[in-house]
Design a protein around this motif. Structure first.
Motif, PDB file in Angstrom:
ATOM      1  N   ALA A  65      43.602  25.504  36.396  1.00 12.17           N
ATOM      2  CA  ALA A  65      43.811  26.949  36.493  1.00 12.17           C
ATOM      3  C   ALA A  65      42.648  27.710  35.864  1.00 12.17           C
ATOM      4  O   ALA A  65      42.221  28.756  36.377  1.00 12.17           O
ATOM      5  N   ARG A  66      42.117  27.187  34.778  1.00 10.75           N
ATOM      6  CA  ARG A  66      40.962  27.846  34.162  1.00 10.75           C
ATOM      7  C   ARG A  66      39.735  27.746  35.053  1.00 10.75           C
ATOM      8  O   ARG A  66      38.968  28.702  35.177  1.00 10.75           O
ATOM      9  N   ALA A  67      39.549  26.596  35.692  1.00  9.67           N
ATOM     10  CA  ALA A  67      38.441  26.474  36.641  1.00  9.67           C
ATOM     11  C   ALA A  67      38.650  27.396  37.834  1.00  9.67           C
ATOM     12  O   ALA A  67      37.704  28.020  38.333  1.00  9.67           O
ATOM     13  N   ALA A  68      39.904  27.500  38.287  1.00  9.34           N
ATOM     14  CA  ALA A  68      40.208  28.391  39.409  1.00  9.34           C
ATOM     15  C   ALA A  68      39.904  29.838  39.040  1.00  9.34           C
ATOM     16  O   ALA A  68      39.437  30.619  39.879  1.00  9.34           O
ATOM     17  N   GLY A  69      40.152  30.217  37.784  1.00  8.41           N
ATOM     18  CA  GLY A  69      39.855  31.578  37.354  1.00  8.41           C
ATOM     19  C   GLY A  69      38.386  31.908  37.488  1.00  8.41           C
ATOM     20  O   GLY A  69      38.014  33.034  37.872  1.00  8.41           O
ATOM     21  N   ILE A  70      37.517  30.950  37.174  1.00  9.76           N
ATOM     22  CA  ILE A  70      36.076  31.152  37.317  1.00  9.76           C
ATOM     23  C   ILE A  70      35.710  31.336  38.784  1.00  9.76           C
ATOM     24  O   ILE A  70      34.938  32.237  39.148  1.00  9.76           O
ATOM     25  N   LEU A  71      36.289  30.500  39.643  1.00  5.84           N
ATOM     26  CA  LEU A  71      36.009  30.598  41.080  1.00  5.84           C
ATOM     27  C   LEU A  71      36.547  31.897  41.662  1.00  5.84           C
ATOM     28  O   LEU A  71      35.879  32.565  42.462  1.00  5.84           O
ATOM     29  N   ILE A  72      37.752  32.277  41.285  1.00  2.00           N
ATOM     30  CA  ILE A  72      38.357  33.498  41.814  1.00  2.00           C
ATOM     31  C   ILE A  72      37.520  34.722  41.439  1.00  2.00           C
ATOM     32  O   ILE A  72      37.309  35.624  42.263  1.00  2.00           O
ATOM     33  N   ALA A  73      37.032  34.752  40.207  1.00  2.00           N
ATOM     34  CA  ALA A  73      36.196  35.885  39.788  1.00  2.00           C
ATOM     35  C   ALA A  73      34.940  35.986  40.653  1.00  2.00           C
ATOM     36  O   ALA A  73      34.522  37.091  41.055  1.00  2.00           O
ATOM     37  N   GLU A  74      34.338  34.845  40.968  1.00  2.24           N
ATOM     38  CA  GLU A  74      33.139  34.862  41.808  1.00  2.24           C
ATOM     39  C   GLU A  74      33.466  35.209  43.247  1.00  2.24           C
ATOM     40  O   GLU A  74      32.697  35.925  43.926  1.00  2.24           O
ATOM     41  N   LEU A  75      34.612  34.744  43.755  1.00  2.50           N
ATOM     42  CA  LEU A  75      35.035  35.124  45.109  1.00  2.50           C
ATOM     43  C   LEU A  75      35.207  36.636  45.202  1.00  2.50           C
ATOM     44  O   LEU A  75      34.791  37.265  46.196  1.00  2.50           O
ATOM     45  N   ARG A  76      35.798  37.230  44.196  1.00  2.00           N
ATOM     46  CA  ARG A  76      36.003  38.679  44.211  1.00  2.00           C
ATOM     47  C   ARG A  76      34.674  39.426  44.107  1.00  2.00           C
ATOM     48  O   ARG A  76      34.526  40.523  44.641  1.00  2.00           O
ATOM     49  N   ARG A  77      33.716  38.836  43.414  1.00  2.00           N
ATOM     50  CA  ARG A  77      32.398  39.472  43.345  1.00  2.00           C
ATOM     51  C   ARG A  77      31.714  39.449  44.702  1.00  2.00           C
ATOM     52  O   ARG A  77      31.108  40.445  45.123  1.00  2.00           O
ATOM     53  N   GLN A  78      31.842  38.312  45.404  1.00  2.00           N
ATOM     54  CA  GLN A  78      31.189  38.183  46.701  1.00  2.00           C
ATOM     55  C   GLN A  78      31.980  38.834  47.827  1.00  2.00           C
ATOM     56  O   GLN A  78      31.394  39.272  48.818  1.00  2.00           O
ATOM     57  N   MET A  79      33.302  38.899  47.699  1.00  2.00           N
ATOM     58  CA  MET A  79      34.140  39.536  48.716  1.00  2.00           C
ATOM     59  C   MET A  79      35.247  40.323  48.018  1.00  2.00           C
ATOM     60  O   MET A  79      36.360  39.820  47.849  1.00  2.00           O
ATOM     61  N   PRO A  80      34.974  41.550  47.602  1.00  2.00           N
ATOM     62  CA  PRO A  80      35.994  42.355  46.918  1.00  2.00           C
ATOM     63  C   PRO A  80      37.245  42.517  47.776  1.00  2.00           C
ATOM     64  O   PRO A  80      37.180  42.709  48.986  1.00  2.00           O
ATOM     65  N   GLY A  81      38.400  42.411  47.100  1.00  2.00           N
ATOM     66  CA  GLY A  81      39.662  42.599  47.796  1.00  2.00           C
ATOM     67  C   GLY A  81      40.204  41.365  48.481  1.00  2.00           C
ATOM     68  O   GLY A  81      41.246  41.441  49.145  1.00  2.00           O
ATOM     69  N   ILE A  82      39.548  40.219  48.339  1.00  2.00           N
ATOM     70  CA  ILE A  82      40.041  39.004  48.985  1.00  2.00           C
ATOM     71  C   ILE A  82      41.449  38.681  48.479  1.00  2.00           C
ATOM     72  O   ILE A  82      41.702  38.665  47.275  1.00  2.00           O
ATOM     73  N   PRO A  83      42.418  38.453  49.363  1.00  2.00           N
ATOM     74  CA  PRO A  83      43.801  38.189  48.922  1.00  2.00           C
ATOM     75  C   PRO A  83      43.963  36.740  48.470  1.00  2.00           C
ATOM     76  O   PRO A  83      43.674  35.803  49.208  1.00  2.00           O
ATOM     77  N   ILE A  84      44.429  36.561  47.253  1.00  2.00           N
ATOM     78  CA  ILE A  84      44.551  35.233  46.649  1.00  2.00           C
ATOM     79  C   ILE A  84      46.020  34.816  46.614  1.00  2.00           C
ATOM     80  O   ILE A  84      46.875  35.538  46.095  1.00  2.00           O
ATOM     81  N   LEU A  85      46.292  33.644  47.162  1.00  2.00           N
ATOM     82  CA  LEU A  85      47.580  32.979  47.007  1.00  2.00           C
ATOM     83  C   LEU A  85      47.342  31.802  46.075  1.00  2.00           C
ATOM     84  O   LEU A  85      46.576  30.890  46.402  1.00  2.00           O
ATOM     85  N   LEU A  86      47.973  31.829  44.909  1.00  2.00           N
ATOM     86  CA  LEU A  86      47.741  30.804  43.900  1.00  2.00           C
ATOM     87  C   LEU A  86      48.980  29.932  43.755  1.00  2.00           C
ATOM     88  O   LEU A  86      50.091  30.441  43.587  1.00  2.00           O
ATOM     89  N   THR A  87      48.791  28.617  43.818  1.00  2.00           N
ATOM     90  CA  THR A  87      49.887  27.688  43.559  1.00  2.00           C
ATOM     91  C   THR A  87      49.537  26.818  42.362  1.00  2.00           C
ATOM     92  O   THR A  87      48.371  26.516  42.105  1.00  2.00           O
TER      93      THR A  87
END
Length: 457
Positions: A65-87
């Motif tokens: 989950a901590r690694a996913a947080g790093i990736l999610i932050a970068e995804l949002r930087r590259q594509m603002p507003g991207i909808p995230i479904l987290l399991t």
């Protein structure tokens, strides 16, 4: 056409559902989070769990989950507003994952890997792309995503020798699952070779996402302020695992019971005094063990002060770091860290966060989970390896006495962490490219001969 073996696996996971429910009930006794939204694990959701076109990210536990947080932050930087479904799969993973959500995002449990639960999950959410973090590859899920033409990738992928041997014993399940993945981005070249041997399509060696984490500046500032007030240096046993705390306590008791220094060596500081001149801290890896470790410390004759207890006395012999999300604070306080998971045959815990906080690391012999990071840190002068706990305690005591060496290791640790950044940017770019291609494929007409009938299971 599904193989007979995969259908048999599906029948087994279906029949195992009562056992899964019983296991969840048992775990919920110690960790109430396991009793939350249990039906989600079997593909049943309330009306608020809606939407399509998700970027679905699966992070099973706390580390992922901590690694996913790093990736999610970068995804949002590259594509603002991207909808995230987290399991997530564990209670600690879900708790950590909840911190990552923004308006429009959604979090549910990972579905149990049975055909009906997986089908309900995919039919409800219809993700545009699925991202599995690090190690979580499930046969039914990979097969179902392939049947629905949902690209499923493995990010920050790692596979040690022990896990490879286990996968090879179940090659009839593992090979089809790994070969079904649309892309795999490995942490290291060694991970890549092992993944390829299972049929994975490794598309790049991007490094470890955890190098891109930035320590909490407020925690580091708070640690620096507190550290200036402390009368003694601090040695932290970070992310300790079951059995390792007793090792440390045994060594401290043994050193504390040594005879005084003989007269002819009065100028030499005794190990007894050196042990008592340090503030020892234990931070267990798993929160469900906090109470157990506190009781263990007291049963060994030490006084303990818990982070969770307001006004805990600083003069206690051992501090217990019984909080989540404060590792930057603990590393910032520490002059040196013993690496949990490395003193039993458990493969070690992640040392990258300690390095980023400028905390020298002393690790035991078992670091197969983070083999390359461990070797790189050794080469950089950011860590040292010892054969057992007694040598670890001795090395830590010497390190806090030799401040010049300690400061040099701290600087090397920060440089080591900084020089290995970049995995998040590379991973996010590759992931978005696959997602965009999936959108283009959805818009293209499907030839009649490639059309498939919907599944009825």
């Amino acid at each position: 056409m599904r193989s007979l073996l995969l259908r048999l696996y599906g029948a087994f996971t279906t029949m195992a559902k009562p056992l899964v429910r019983r296991k969840l009930r048992r775990r919920a006794v110690a960790e109430p989070g396991y009793a939350v939204a249990v039906e989600e694990r079997f593909g049943h959701y309330d009306d608020s769990a809606q939407g399509t076109g998700w970027c679905w990210i699966h992070a099973v536990s706390l580390g992922e989950a901590r690694a996913a947080g790093i990736l999610i932050a970068e995804l949002r930087r590259q594509m603002p507003g991207i909808p995230i479904l987290l399991t997530n799969g564990t209670a600690t993973g879900r708790e950590e994952g909840a911190k990552l959500l923004e308006p429009g995002d959604l979090q549910v449990w990972q579905p149990w890997d049975s055909p009906d639960a997986v089908a309900r999950f995919l039919d409800r959410f219809r993700p545009r792309i699925g991202v599995l973090m690090e190690t979580e590859v499930w046969p039914e899920m990979t097969a179902a995503c392939a049947e629905r033409h949902i690209p499923l990738v493995l990010a920050n992928a790692r596979l040690n020798e022990k896990s490879l041997a286990g996968a090879e014993r179940l090659a009839w399940l593992a090979r089809p699952a790994y070969s079904s993945l649309a892309a795999v981005w490995a942490q290291t070249e060694a991970d890549s070779h092992r993944l390829v041997s299972l049929g994975a399509k490794v598309s790049g060696i991007f490094g470890n996402l955890k190098f891109d984490a930035t320590p909490d500046a407020r925690q580091l500032a708070g640690a620096a302020k507190l550290r200036a007030q402390l009368p003694r240096p601090v040695i932290v046993f970070a992310s300790s695992r079951d059995g390792e705390e007793q090792q440390l306590l045994d060594v401290l008791k043994r050193f504390g019971a040594l005879a005084p220094v003989p007269p002819e060596r009065e100028g030499v500081q005794s190990i007894v005094k050196r042990v008592h001149d340090v503030q020892w801290m234990i931070v267990p890896r798993h929160p469900q063990r906090f109470d157990e470790v506190a009781a263990l410390i007291e049963s060994n004759g030490f006084t303990v002060a818990r982070r969770s207890a307001a006004g805990a006395p600083t003069e206690s012999e051992i501090w217990l770091g019984d909080s989540l999300g404060e590792m930057a604070l603990y590393y910032g306080l520490a002059d040196a860290a013993l690496l949990g998971g490395s003193f039993e045959a458990l493969g070690g815990q992640n040392l990258i966060e300690a390095a980023a906080c400028g905390c020298p690391v002393i690790m035991g012999p078992s670091t197969f989970n983070f083999a390359e990071a461990a070797e790189l840190s050794l080469a950089a002068g950011a860590s040292m390896r010892v054969p057992d706990m007694e040598h670890a305690v001795t090395a830590a005591l010497k390190l806090v006495e030799k401040t010049e060496r300690r400061d040099a290791m701290a600087q090397a640790a920060v440089a080591f962490a900084s020089s290995n950044r970049g995995a998040a940017e590379r991973t996010a770019a590759a992931l978005l490219a696959i997602a965009e291609n999936a959108v283009a494929m959805e818009a293209a007409p499907v030839p009649p001969e490639e059309r498939t009938e919907p599944r009825l299971d």
